[in-house]
Design a protein around this motif. Structure first.
Motif, PDB file in Angstrom:
ATOM      1  N   VAL A  90       0.832  -1.206   0.000  1.00 13.60           N
ATOM      2  CA  VAL A  90       0.000   0.000   0.000  1.00 13.60           C
ATOM      3  C   VAL A  90       0.866   1.256   0.000  1.00 13.60           C
ATOM      4  N   PHE A  91       2.169   1.093   0.270  1.00 16.51           N
ATOM      5  CA  PHE A  91       3.051   2.248   0.362  1.00 16.51           C
ATOM      6  C   PHE A  91       3.491   2.713  -1.019  1.00 16.51           C
ATOM      7  N   GLU A  92       3.423   4.023  -1.257  1.00 20.70           N
ATOM      8  CA  GLU A  92       3.869   4.548  -2.545  1.00 20.70           C
ATOM      9  C   GLU A  92       4.756   5.783  -2.383  1.00 20.70           C
ATOM     10  N   ASP A  93       5.452   5.895  -1.244  1.00 17.03           N
ATOM     11  CA  ASP A  93       6.324   7.049  -1.068  1.00 17.03           C
ATOM     12  C   ASP A  93       7.671   6.804  -1.734  1.00 17.03           C
ATOM     13  N   ASP A  94       8.326   7.910  -2.109  1.00 21.41           N
ATOM     14  CA  ASP A  94       9.552   7.847  -2.892  1.00 21.41           C
ATOM     15  C   ASP A  94      10.642   7.013  -2.225  1.00 21.41           C
ATOM     16  N   GLN A  95      10.812   7.170  -0.930  1.00 20.29           N
ATOM     17  CA  GLN A  95      11.901   6.487  -0.245  1.00 20.29           C
ATOM     18  C   GLN A  95      11.758   4.975  -0.324  1.00 20.29           C
ATOM     19  N   LYS A  96      10.554   4.478  -0.099  1.00 22.35           N
ATOM     20  CA  LYS A  96      10.339   3.027  -0.142  1.00 22.35           C
ATOM     21  C   LYS A  96      10.480   2.499  -1.557  1.00 22.35           C
ATOM     22  N   ILE A  97       9.994   3.248  -2.543  1.00 19.88           N
ATOM     23  CA  ILE A  97      10.132   2.825  -3.940  1.00 19.88           C
ATOM     24  C   ILE A  97      11.601   2.710  -4.307  1.00 19.88           C
ATOM     25  N   ALA A  98      12.363   3.772  -4.027  1.00 19.85           N
ATOM     26  CA  ALA A  98      13.786   3.776  -4.366  1.00 19.85           C
ATOM     27  C   ALA A  98      14.518   2.664  -3.621  1.00 19.85           C
ATOM     28  N   SER A  99      14.192   2.460  -2.344  1.00 19.81           N
ATOM     29  CA  SER A  99      14.856   1.424  -1.551  1.00 19.81           C
ATOM     30  C   SER A  99      14.584   0.038  -2.120  1.00 19.81           C
ATOM     31  N   ALA A 100      13.351  -0.208  -2.557  1.00 14.54           N
ATOM     32  CA  ALA A 100      13.000  -1.514  -3.120  1.00 14.54           C
ATOM     33  C   ALA A 100      13.741  -1.768  -4.422  1.00 14.54           C
ATOM     34  N   VAL A 101      13.784  -0.759  -5.285  1.00 13.52           N
ATOM     35  CA  VAL A 101      14.473  -0.915  -6.570  1.00 13.52           C
ATOM     36  C   VAL A 101      15.963  -1.129  -6.344  1.00 13.52           C
ATOM     37  N   ARG A 102      16.538  -0.354  -5.432  1.00 17.17           N
ATOM     38  CA  ARG A 102      17.970  -0.487  -5.158  1.00 17.17           C
ATOM     39  C   ARG A 102      18.313  -1.830  -4.538  1.00 17.17           C
ATOM     40  N   ALA A 103      17.379  -2.383  -3.776  1.00 16.15           N
ATOM     41  CA  ALA A 103      17.619  -3.676  -3.130  1.00 16.15           C
ATOM     42  C   ALA A 103      17.542  -4.833  -4.121  1.00 16.15           C
ATOM     43  N   GLY A 104      17.018  -4.574  -5.317  1.00 16.00           N
ATOM     44  CA  GLY A 104      16.964  -5.620  -6.330  1.00 16.00           C
ATOM     45  C   GLY A 104      15.582  -6.085  -6.713  1.00 16.00           C
ATOM     46  N   ALA A 105      14.546  -5.362  -6.297  1.00 16.45           N
ATOM     47  CA  ALA A 105      13.189  -5.737  -6.705  1.00 16.45           C
ATOM     48  C   ALA A 105      13.015  -5.547  -8.209  1.00 16.45           C
ATOM     49  N   SER A 106      12.317  -6.476  -8.830  1.00 16.67           N
ATOM     50  CA  SER A 106      12.046  -6.378 -10.260  1.00 16.67           C
ATOM     51  C   SER A 106      10.768  -5.619 -10.558  1.00 16.67           C
ATOM     52  N   GLY A 107      10.034  -5.272  -9.509  1.00 17.04           N
ATOM     53  CA  GLY A 107       8.784  -4.547  -9.719  1.00 17.04           C
ATOM     54  C   GLY A 107       8.265  -3.983  -8.424  1.00 17.04           C
ATOM     55  N   TYR A 108       7.328  -3.046  -8.553  1.00 16.38           N
ATOM     56  CA  TYR A 108       6.733  -2.398  -7.382  1.00 16.38           C
ATOM     57  C   TYR A 108       5.291  -2.088  -7.742  1.00 16.38           C
ATOM     58  N   LEU A 109       4.372  -2.836  -7.145  1.00 15.26           N
ATOM     59  CA  LEU A 109       2.963  -2.681  -7.461  1.00 15.26           C
ATOM     60  C   LEU A 109       2.185  -2.283  -6.216  1.00 15.26           C
ATOM     61  N   LEU A 110       1.076  -1.608  -6.429  1.00 11.43           N
ATOM     62  CA  LEU A 110       0.226  -1.190  -5.326  1.00 11.43           C
ATOM     63  C   LEU A 110      -0.946  -2.150  -5.174  1.00 11.43           C
ATOM     64  N   LYS A 111      -1.325  -2.438  -3.940  1.00 11.77           N
ATOM     65  CA  LYS A 111      -2.406  -3.388  -3.678  1.00 11.77           C
ATOM     66  C   LYS A 111      -3.743  -2.909  -4.228  1.00 11.77           C
ATOM     67  N   LEU A 112      -3.869  -1.603  -4.427  1.00  9.02           N
ATOM     68  CA  LEU A 112      -5.123  -1.073  -4.960  1.00  9.02           C
ATOM     69  C   LEU A 112      -5.290  -1.371  -6.444  1.00  9.02           C
ATOM     70  N   ALA A 113      -4.230  -1.851  -7.091  1.00 12.81           N
ATOM     71  CA  ALA A 113      -4.323  -2.170  -8.516  1.00 12.81           C
ATOM     72  C   ALA A 113      -5.293  -3.328  -8.733  1.00 12.81           C
ATOM     73  N   PRO A 114      -6.045  -3.314  -9.828  1.00 17.12           N
ATOM     74  CA  PRO A 114      -6.941  -4.441 -10.138  1.00 17.12           C
ATOM     75  C   PRO A 114      -6.150  -5.740 -10.279  1.00 17.12           C
ATOM     76  N   VAL A 115      -6.769  -6.848  -9.940  1.00 19.88           N
ATOM     77  CA  VAL A 115      -6.082  -8.136  -9.991  1.00 19.88           C
ATOM     78  C   VAL A 115      -5.576  -8.440 -11.397  1.00 19.88           C
ATOM     79  N   ASP A 116      -6.366  -8.078 -12.431  1.00 18.88           N
ATOM     80  CA  ASP A 116      -5.912  -8.379 -13.788  1.00 18.88           C
ATOM     81  C   ASP A 116      -4.657  -7.592 -14.138  1.00 18.88           C
ATOM     82  N   GLU A 117      -4.504  -6.398 -13.560  1.00 17.18           N
ATOM     83  CA  GLU A 117      -3.280  -5.632 -13.788  1.00 17.18           C
ATOM     84  C   GLU A 117      -2.099  -6.296 -13.082  1.00 17.18           C
TER      85      GLU A 117
END
Length: 218
Positions: A90-117
């Motif tokens: 549910v988090f979409e703040d810049d710091q968490k996004i950047a930290s996830a990408v830098r840690a090696g995540a291949s993607g970052y999705l929000l739980k509010l996104a539709p399941v088909d997305e």
């Protein structure tokens, strides 16, 4: 569990039991996807990955009891280096996004996104792409374009074309989509990507994206 031919195996790490069960049901109801395990904590997933078969995709929440998702990413990649980690939060703040990408995540999705997305983006990751929620993409690109962003500490010698390819990797485009967007062949795009990796001293798309975000290379 008998897996369908060419199915993409997915694990879920999510502490909300209702959401975890619902997402697992949706994944298993989607042709070509199968949820083979679901965990309430990162520690459970890491332990499972160290002792048995690992999934192709791991959907990881950030706000977990015990070890949080951001701290878990490098540990997961250690026990399951071939597994692609996609943050689902549910988090979409810049710091968490950047930290996830830098840690090696291949993607970052929000739980509010539709399941088909979510399922479509899982397929994109399996095909070799990175995937970012539309809102997250705007934030990442904003970080790259921010006037106060620090300049790259190193001149990697990227050509204009290589920078254009890298910028599209940050946006989550697949190799095929990059080729179409730039009017190039997939072979040419592959050559540019290999050159970008060599110049940046990285080996994967997620590492290249992380360096682009960290050093403002877009």
């Amino acid at each position: 569990m008998t897996l369908p031919t060419d199915s993409t195996t997915v694990w879920i790490v999510e502490d909300n039991p209702a959401y975890r069960r619902a997402l697992a049901r949706e994944l298993n109801a989607t042709p070509g996807l199968v949820c083979t395990a679901a965990f309430a904590t990162a520690e459970e997933a890491i332990a499972a990955g160290a002792t048995g078969p690992v999934p192709e995709i791991l959907l990881l929440d950030i706000g977990l009891p015990g070890m949080n998702g951001l701290d878990a990413i490098p540990k997961i990649r250690t026990v399951a280096p071939a597994t692609r980690v996609v943050v689902l939060t549910v988090f979409e703040d810049d710091q968490k996004i950047a930290s996830a990408v830098r840690a090696g995540a291949s993607g970052y999705l929000l739980k509010l996104a539709p399941v088909d997305e979510i399922t479509a983006r899982i397929r994109a990751v399996r095909a070799g792409g990175a995937t970012l929620d539309a809102k997250v993409t705007e934030r990442v690109l904003g970080m790259l374009a921010a006037p106060g962003a620090p300049p790259a500490a190193v001149d990697y010698g990227l050509t204009d074309r290589e920078r254009a390819v890298l910028a599209r990797l940050v946006r989550g485009l697949s190799k095929k989509q990059v080729a179409a967007d730039l009017g190039l062949s997939e072979h040419t795009v592959h050559t540019h990507i290999r050159s970008v990796y060599d110049k940046l001293g990285v080996h994967t798309r997620s590492q290249a994206v992380a360096r682009a975000v960290r050093e403002n290379l877009g």
